[in-house]
Design a protein around this motif. Structure first.
Motif, PDB file in Angstrom:
ATOM      1  N   ARG A 228      85.531  53.339  14.358  1.00 20.80           N
ATOM      2  CA  ARG A 228      85.991  52.205  15.174  1.00 20.80           C
ATOM      3  C   ARG A 228      85.641  52.397  16.650  1.00 20.80           C
ATOM      4  O   ARG A 228      85.301  51.436  17.349  1.00 20.80           O
ATOM      5  N   PHE A 231      82.199  51.163  17.759  1.00 19.26           N
ATOM      6  CA  PHE A 231      82.076  49.720  17.993  1.00 19.26           C
ATOM      7  C   PHE A 231      82.956  49.246  19.138  1.00 19.26           C
ATOM      8  O   PHE A 231      82.607  48.300  19.842  1.00 19.26           O
ATOM      9  N   LEU A 236      81.852  44.350  21.666  1.00 18.45           N
ATOM     10  CA  LEU A 236      81.051  43.380  20.922  1.00 18.45           C
ATOM     11  C   LEU A 236      81.326  41.941  21.356  1.00 18.45           C
ATOM     12  O   LEU A 236      82.465  41.559  21.604  1.00 18.45           O
ATOM     13  N   GLU A 240      77.640  39.086  18.181  1.00 25.98           N
ATOM     14  CA  GLU A 240      77.375  40.408  17.611  1.00 25.98           C
ATOM     15  C   GLU A 240      78.282  40.682  16.422  1.00 25.98           C
ATOM     16  O   GLU A 240      77.847  41.263  15.415  1.00 25.98           O
ATOM     17  N   LEU A 244      76.932  41.443  12.669  1.00 27.82           N
ATOM     18  CA  LEU A 244      77.294  42.656  11.943  1.00 27.82           C
ATOM     19  C   LEU A 244      77.965  42.335  10.610  1.00 27.82           C
ATOM     20  O   LEU A 244      77.702  42.986   9.598  1.00 27.82           O
TER      21      LEU A 244
END
Length: 273
Positions: A228, A231, A236, A240, A244
């Protein structure tokens, strides 16, 4: 628009950060935090499982003229729920955590919050328990860390004091006090909400569970936390996150090695018949 409800910056209305208090033990601290918010033009206060329940008359008494904030308090069972609609969230902590996140001073954090707010993003500041602050998992739900540079000889701050320092820096941004403001950085927009990011995490972790990625089981939580953070640091955007999740969905449609082995076994059994 009034300062308590919002802020006017260069002729445009911006939404101040939401203040989130996690499992605050004393109603007086909640009230004092609300008073500090009112002093510096913030409106939204969210509480995660306050120890003494809610409503709390001690909080109202300590809020002084911050009654409007006390009246509009929103309650949540978890921090994840409390910040799910926000897009940039700072965890306030002075304790070391085994989490790789950007650490900013209150002044720099206020600048980051203002940049995000001017793009229309919803932002927040999270404060932990009086005795031991935020857990590593709770810090992990946030995007960055804000730390007040106190004297290490006596580093303990009351919750309301910590709120006061941070909201004061926000007010400096509203008033255009550039003396501590870093220049030359532009905020990316639009950033994904925390709810969208959490949903992405659940999608990713579910897909990884399907291929037995988290092994051994004893290390599962640590592996999830590290994954986590990769990311979270990327901050993001909405696009994005959609991209993903599309990638994960495409991979989920492909047969795994286990699926292929089962299919091959079934083919052989049919041939033997």
């Amino acid at each position: 628009m009034t300062d308590v409800q919002g802020a006017m910056v260069d002729g445009e209305a911006v939404r101040p950060p939401v203040i989130v208090l996690v499992e605050t033990q004393m109603g007086e601290n909640i009230g004092a935090a609300a008073r500090a918010m009112a002093n510096f033009g913030l409106r939204e206060l969210r509480l995660v499982k306050p120890r003494d329940g809610w409503p709390n008359e001690k909080a109202r008494a300590a809020a002084s003229r911050g009654d409007a904030i006390i009246d509009d308090v929103r309650l949540y069972d978890t921090l994840a729920e409390a910040i799910s609609d926000l897009e940039l969230v700072f965890a306030t902590t002075a304790r070391p955590h085994d989490i790789a996140k950007e650490v900013e001073s209150p002044a720099v954090a206020a600048h980051s919050l203002m940049q995000a707010a001017r793009t229309g993003a919803a932002t927040g500041l999270v404060f932990g328990r009086e005795k031991w602050g935020l857990t590593s998992d709770e810090v992990g739900l946030c995007d960055r860390i804000v730390t007040i540079p106190v004297d290490p000889v006596f580093a303990s701050l009351n919750i309301a004091q910590a709120v006061m320092v941070n909201v004061y820096e926000w007010r400096r941004q509203v008033l255009g006090d550039a003396s501590w403001t870093p220049f030359g950085e532009k905020e990316r927009s639009p950033q994904a909400s925390k709810g969208d990011v959490f949903a992405f995490f659940e999608h990713l972790e579910g897909a990884l569970d399907a291929v037995e990625f988290f092994r051994p089981e004893s290390k599962r939580q640590h592996m999830i936390r590290n994954l986590r953070q990769i990311f979270q640091k990327a901050r993001l955007s909405e696009q994005e996150v959609r991209t993903l999740r599309g990638v994960i969905a495409a991979l989920e449609r492909r047969p795994t090695r286990l699926d292929q082995a089962r299919a091959e076994l079934e083919r052989r059994e049919r041939d033997e018949e």
